[in-house]
Scaffold this motif. Structure first.
Motif, PDB file in Angstrom:
ATOM      1  N   ARG A 104      -6.260   9.816   1.498  1.00 23.69           N
ATOM      2  CA  ARG A 104      -6.434   8.460   2.048  1.00 23.69           C
ATOM      3  C   ARG A 104      -7.747   7.856   1.537  1.00 23.69           C
ATOM      4  N   ARG A 114      -0.342  11.853  13.075  1.00 29.29           N
ATOM      5  CA  ARG A 114      -1.404  12.449  12.255  1.00 29.29           C
ATOM      6  C   ARG A 114      -2.777  12.028  12.788  1.00 29.29           C
ATOM      7  N   ARG A 137       0.478   1.001   6.816  1.00 29.58           N
ATOM      8  CA  ARG A 137       0.396   1.635   8.129  1.00 29.58           C
ATOM      9  C   ARG A 137      -0.971   1.396   8.779  1.00 29.58           C
ATOM     10  N   ASP A 138      -1.988   1.213   7.921  1.00 32.02           N
ATOM     11  CA  ASP A 138      -3.369   1.118   8.427  1.00 32.02           C
ATOM     12  C   ASP A 138      -4.115  -0.067   7.829  1.00 32.02           C
ATOM     13  N   SER A 188       4.764  10.593   2.679  1.00 28.23           N
ATOM     14  CA  SER A 188       4.399  10.731   4.088  1.00 28.23           C
ATOM     15  C   SER A 188       3.598  12.020   4.303  1.00 28.23           C
ATOM     16  N   ASP A 228       3.990  10.048  10.741  1.00 29.04           N
ATOM     17  CA  ASP A 228       3.041   8.955  10.482  1.00 29.04           C
ATOM     18  C   ASP A 228       2.257   8.575  11.742  1.00 29.04           C
ATOM     19  N   SER A 248       0.828  -1.216   0.000  1.00 29.41           N
ATOM     20  CA  SER A 248       0.000   0.000   0.000  1.00 29.41           C
ATOM     21  C   SER A 248       0.857   1.260   0.000  1.00 29.41           C
ATOM     22  N   ARG A 295       9.820  10.980   9.942  1.00 29.56           N
ATOM     23  CA  ARG A 295       8.695  10.342   9.263  1.00 29.56           C
ATOM     24  C   ARG A 295       7.872   9.503  10.246  1.00 29.56           C
ATOM     25  N   ARG A 333       3.325   6.400  -2.561  1.00 25.65           N
ATOM     26  CA  ARG A 333       4.527   6.875  -3.265  1.00 25.65           C
ATOM     27  C   ARG A 333       4.188   7.239  -4.719  1.00 25.65           C
TER      28      ARG A 333
END
Ligand code: DC
Length: 232
Positions: A116, A194, A137-138, A107, A191, A44, A187, A49
């Motif tokens: 998102r 947020r 990350r999620d 990021s 991350d 993901s 970063r 990126r």
């Protein structure tokens, strides 16, 4: 519709979610686990990126970002993942998206809720039989909350900086460990702090510190955890 069932009530393919900070090795581990199980793999972070690369190439300002423009740009992407390569807008961008500047831009735009949201469908469409290993990350907290197994993979900042250094040198980029360590900490902070989908272990996640584990050992811990789950 329930997150764990398809429209007709058939169960959706299983997901193993592997989340963690930058350079924690989650990409390598997720790919190995997918190979061993014969499942699909979703990177993901590559989508963030790719969106960042598109924004940079379009010359869009990221310090004062226009969320609507960036979200349209992210949602309009049609990347093709094939044979380990990624093509977008007629270009092979596999290596370009790994540059530190692109990771940093990713990021930044990843903090925008509209960006998102624009990437949710693209990620969920990767869920195909016989199963999906997704890293990010999620994955376990937001995208696949019904994942069969959730792993939060981490490692010390120093060992992550060292791993990232080796990766960059192998790809022919120049790199400096002290700069990498500083950028990686910045970063991580961005991350994790947020408001939207911050980096944190999902409830019930297996928290795995790979600082002193090899790739093979880490892969095996994940496979064993999934095997135990299946045995009930
Ligand atoms: O995993 P990576 O370094 O390729 O990810 C690049 C950036 O994208 C990272 O700094 C945060 C963002 N990202 C995210 O917010 N959510 C994801 N699921 C994956 C990546």
């Amino acid at each position: 519709m329930d997150a764990g069932t398809a429209g007709a009530g058939a169960p959706l393919p299983a997901v193993i979610a592997i989340d963690g900070p930058t350079a924690s090795g989650k990409g390598t581990i997720a790919q190995r686990v997918a190979e061993r199980l014969g499942w699909h793999y979703l990177d993901s972070g590559a989508l963030y990126r790719l969106a960042a690369l598109r924004a940079l190439r379009a010359g869009l300002p990221l310090d004062v970002p226009d969320a609507a423009v960036l979200a349209a740009l992210a949602g309009g992407m049609a990347p093709v993942f094939e044979g380990g390569r990624i093509r977008m807008d007629g270009d092979d961008v596999t290596d370009a998206i790994r540059a530190e500047a692109v990771g940093d831009a990713a990021s930044r735009i990843a903090g925008l809720p509209a960006v998102r949201a624009a990437l949710v469908d693209l990620q969920r469409r990767a869920r195909r039989a016989p199963g999906l290993v997704a890293d990010g990350r999620d994955m376990g907290t937001v995208i696949f909350p019904d994942a069969a197994l959730k792993v939060f993979l981490t490692a010390s900042a120093e060992s992550r900086a060292e791993r990232r250094y080796k990766q960059l040198i192998e790809k022919g980029f120049s790199a400096n460990i002290a700069d990498l360590l500083r950028d990686l900490r910045a970063r991580d902070a961005r991350d994790s702090s947020r408001a939207e989908a911050p980096l944190k272990p999902a409830e019930g996640a297996l928290v795995l510190d790979s600082t002193h584990l090899s790739v093979d050992e880490t892969t095996q811990v994940v496979l064993d955890a999934y095997g135990r789950l299946r045995q009930g």
